[in-house]
Motif scaffolding. Sequence first.
Motif, PDB file in Angstrom:
ATOM      1  N   HIS A 586     -77.384 -23.460  21.325  1.00  0.00           N
ATOM      2  CA  HIS A 586     -76.217 -24.071  21.946  1.00  0.00           C
ATOM      3  C   HIS A 586     -76.522 -25.441  22.553  1.00  0.00           C
ATOM      4  O   HIS A 586     -75.640 -26.295  22.607  1.00  0.00           O
ATOM      5  CB  HIS A 586     -75.644 -23.149  23.022  1.00  0.00           C
ATOM      6  CG  HIS A 586     -75.253 -21.800  22.523  1.00  0.00           C
ATOM      7  ND1 HIS A 586     -74.264 -21.609  21.588  1.00  0.00           N
ATOM      8  CD2 HIS A 586     -75.735 -20.558  22.814  1.00  0.00           C
ATOM      9  CE1 HIS A 586     -74.144 -20.310  21.333  1.00  0.00           C
ATOM     10  NE2 HIS A 586     -75.025 -19.655  22.063  1.00  0.00           N
ATOM     11  N   THR A 600     -71.476 -23.829  20.972  1.00  0.00           N
ATOM     12  CA  THR A 600     -70.209 -23.419  21.580  1.00  0.00           C
ATOM     13  C   THR A 600     -70.164 -23.868  23.033  1.00  0.00           C
ATOM     14  O   THR A 600     -71.196 -23.932  23.710  1.00  0.00           O
ATOM     15  CB  THR A 600     -70.043 -21.895  21.499  1.00  0.00           C
ATOM     16  OG1 THR A 600     -71.171 -21.268  22.123  1.00  0.00           O
ATOM     17  CG2 THR A 600     -69.972 -21.456  20.057  1.00  0.00           C
ATOM     18  N   ARG A 605     -68.928 -19.008  26.636  1.00  0.00           N
ATOM     19  CA  ARG A 605     -70.063 -18.073  26.542  1.00  0.00           C
ATOM     20  C   ARG A 605     -70.043 -17.130  27.737  1.00  0.00           C
ATOM     21  O   ARG A 605     -70.901 -17.168  28.617  1.00  0.00           O
ATOM     22  CB  ARG A 605     -71.376 -18.839  26.485  1.00  0.00           C
ATOM     23  CG  ARG A 605     -71.599 -19.596  25.203  1.00  0.00           C
ATOM     24  CD  ARG A 605     -72.917 -20.335  25.219  1.00  0.00           C
ATOM     25  NE  ARG A 605     -72.751 -21.785  25.257  1.00  0.00           N
ATOM     26  CZ  ARG A 605     -73.578 -22.622  25.841  1.00  0.00           C
ATOM     27  NH1 ARG A 605     -74.647 -22.167  26.466  1.00  0.00           N
ATOM     28  NH2 ARG A 605     -73.357 -23.919  25.813  1.00  0.00           N
ATOM     29  N   LEU A 634     -63.847 -17.139  20.072  1.00  0.00           N
ATOM     30  CA  LEU A 634     -64.639 -18.140  19.365  1.00  0.00           C
ATOM     31  C   LEU A 634     -64.103 -18.386  17.956  1.00  0.00           C
ATOM     32  O   LEU A 634     -64.206 -19.499  17.432  1.00  0.00           O
ATOM     33  CB  LEU A 634     -66.103 -17.713  19.305  1.00  0.00           C
ATOM     34  CG  LEU A 634     -66.882 -17.834  20.617  1.00  0.00           C
ATOM     35  CD1 LEU A 634     -68.299 -17.318  20.459  1.00  0.00           C
ATOM     36  CD2 LEU A 634     -66.891 -19.274  21.094  1.00  0.00           C
ATOM     37  N   TRP A 637     -61.324 -20.762  18.493  1.00  0.00           N
ATOM     38  CA  TRP A 637     -61.884 -22.056  18.878  1.00  0.00           C
ATOM     39  C   TRP A 637     -62.422 -22.804  17.655  1.00  0.00           C
ATOM     40  O   TRP A 637     -62.240 -24.026  17.538  1.00  0.00           O
ATOM     41  CB  TRP A 637     -62.993 -21.845  19.906  1.00  0.00           C
ATOM     42  CG  TRP A 637     -63.751 -23.099  20.234  1.00  0.00           C
ATOM     43  CD1 TRP A 637     -63.369 -24.092  21.079  1.00  0.00           C
ATOM     44  CD2 TRP A 637     -65.022 -23.486  19.692  1.00  0.00           C
ATOM     45  NE1 TRP A 637     -64.316 -25.087  21.117  1.00  0.00           N
ATOM     46  CE2 TRP A 637     -65.343 -24.737  20.266  1.00  0.00           C
ATOM     47  CE3 TRP A 637     -65.906 -22.905  18.799  1.00  0.00           C
ATOM     48  CZ2 TRP A 637     -66.527 -25.408  19.949  1.00  0.00           C
ATOM     49  CZ3 TRP A 637     -67.069 -23.567  18.493  1.00  0.00           C
ATOM     50  CH2 TRP A 637     -67.380 -24.806  19.058  1.00  0.00           C
TER      51      TRP A 637
END
Length: 739
Positions: A586, A600, A605, A634, A637
């Motif tokens: 990430h 992300t 998270r 997610l 997203w």
Amino acid sequence: MINGLTGLALLCLSLPYLWFQCGLLGAALPVTVLLCVAYRRVWTALIWLIFGAVLVCRLEAEAQHLLPASWQHKQAELSLCLAQPPQVFDQYQRFSATVLAQPADLQLRHVRLTANANLDIQAGDCLRAQVRLRQPVGQLIPGNFNATRYFFSERIDAQGSVVELIDQTLNASLVVRWYQRAAPQFDDSRVRDIWAALALGWSASMDANLADLFEQNQIKHLMVVSGMHIGMVAAWALLLARLFHRLPGPWRGHWPVLRWVTVVSLCGAFVAITGFGFPAVRAWLMVLLPLGVMLSGGRLGGLQSMALAAVAIAAMRPQAWLSTGAWLSFGLVWVMIRLYQRWRSEGLPGWQMALRMQLLLSVFSLPMSALMGFQWHPLSLLINLLVIPLVTLIILPWSLLILVWPPLVHWGYQWLVSWGLDGLVWIARWHQPPPVLTFAEIALFAALFWLVLSHWLNREQRWLLVPLAGLLLLWPVRSTPPDEFRLTTLDVGHGLALVLEWPDQTWLYDTAGQWSDGTSIAQARLAPWFRRRHLAVDGIVISHSDNDHAGGAAWAIQRWPDARRISGEPDAVAELSGQGGWQSCHDSPPADLPFRLIATPKALRTSDNDRSCLLLVETKAGRLLITGDASRNLEYWLMQQYPQWFPLSLVVLGHHGSRTSSASGFLDASPEALLLVSAGDRARPRWPNPDLLDYLQQRQRNLLNTAWHGTIEVDVDASNNQWQVRDWRSSFRRRFLSH
């Protein structure tokens, strides 16, 4: 020229396997070949043709007893009885039972069930229970143990779990009463389990740790009543017959009849006591038939006797030849016959024959261990030389005498067995994982072994073949890389393990889970697959720290210490694996990768699952997306942040197809995408969730599920830039166990 009996034996040995793997057309192959061989021998050809047709009909009839797909994960009230005690683990117990009563549209004979460990279930119990049923399918990884074939060979028609125990009664057979009378005499449960395995044939209920100990020392075969045990009982029977023949009476002068009756009756009694387990029945036939032919005035050589036994075994249970154990037992007997014929002609003394026999059988066990996935011990020759005489000459007859008079346990039996177990525990520290050889290497080893045993070469020339074993070292050291990209989804049950291969590198995404005892599934099941393919992993991605994704992280790091390490939860995975150096996927993911890691936002998270690494692969067949256990948040997203990536061409569904992922809007964004999920066939059908399956059925979209297809391999087809899908299901599994 192949004679009639040999042709029948070859038909019995080859037809069941070809029928299982290739279907009816495969079963026709050995019949066609034999008919060509039987040129102008009309009656021989007709017999082979009729026998082959009967075998196929028998196999088709046996398959009709399997649990239908319409009953998958449904509950049924069954009445069943146990012949052996359950094998007890920490949280559950497992046992096989014979079905006595069931719904009218089922034809189950034997089932393998699990139940809560707190239920008091014993040998001889008859249960009426509500059972959630599953088809007899096991995990399928190429080259590993094939559980589906094993279940069919053992006539296990369904698996299941006990949901509710309605009624329980004791219907103790004579064998169970013998056990109940002798069991209180044992102070050590390990000794009791060994006695029950040898005297009653209850090896399946042996403590799991004790069974592992025997496997680590390569003597597990001694605890399964089979040819060696029947042979020893036959030897004792011959001794008793000789003593009886010397007594005055009408039997004097009738030695052949007395020998046949004594051997057959005593061996048959032993087979009956051990519950007519098919390995014991198979060995009994191999003793019974040659003696019967000799008694009737005929003469059979060693190999002819084996051919006759092979035909009789197939006539009784044609699927018996699908069992690897049957082939191993038959192969060892064939080797022993060849060696005995050779060394007898050379006039070797008995002790030299026994020593040479054990030496070559230990060498022969190495490729067999590789084929069956058994552990291997470098001192197996010495261990077997010591333990086999101890078990066959002393412990086995002593165990049978305890059936008659249980206090014999205290006359040194318990001390002797406990002392032997302590020695095995001490020496087991040097055991090795299963040797991994390709099928080509095993075939080469077998060919060399055949030449060494054959009569084609003289004594001096035979051993010149030994250096040819060095050809094994020249075999290709790496599997063929893909033209562009290959994705292999390994069948690890409920978990995830993906192998991503490019022409110049290989990455492993997740490492499956662990069993309840902490054993890594990757180490037990995936390690042989990687070693067999000679795959070297350049990088490891652990999506997040959940056990079903990171259970094999420690094994992976130990196996490939120089591989790059990436994770969505680097600190947690470092603690699990015992190794640092994990980079977050990430925070500024590296750019020098053959795929793209999607960072992300921290705000999204919010859980372990949503910290999963998201991975995108660009191929000529389109884009491939792997999301680990990421949730629907997610997924939405991704569609908002990267609309240019859609539609995708292949999606590995998140969180094994649970309700928290695989949103319908996300799937609708890629209407032509190939959908793939790694899910286990668990007792409760939670993954993939029913809503997802209904959605796919309404949209008429197919789902590749490891629980249904086993290991799945997807390649980019260079000819048309499309995904090419491959799995390793047999014709049997496609025809009778499909979803």
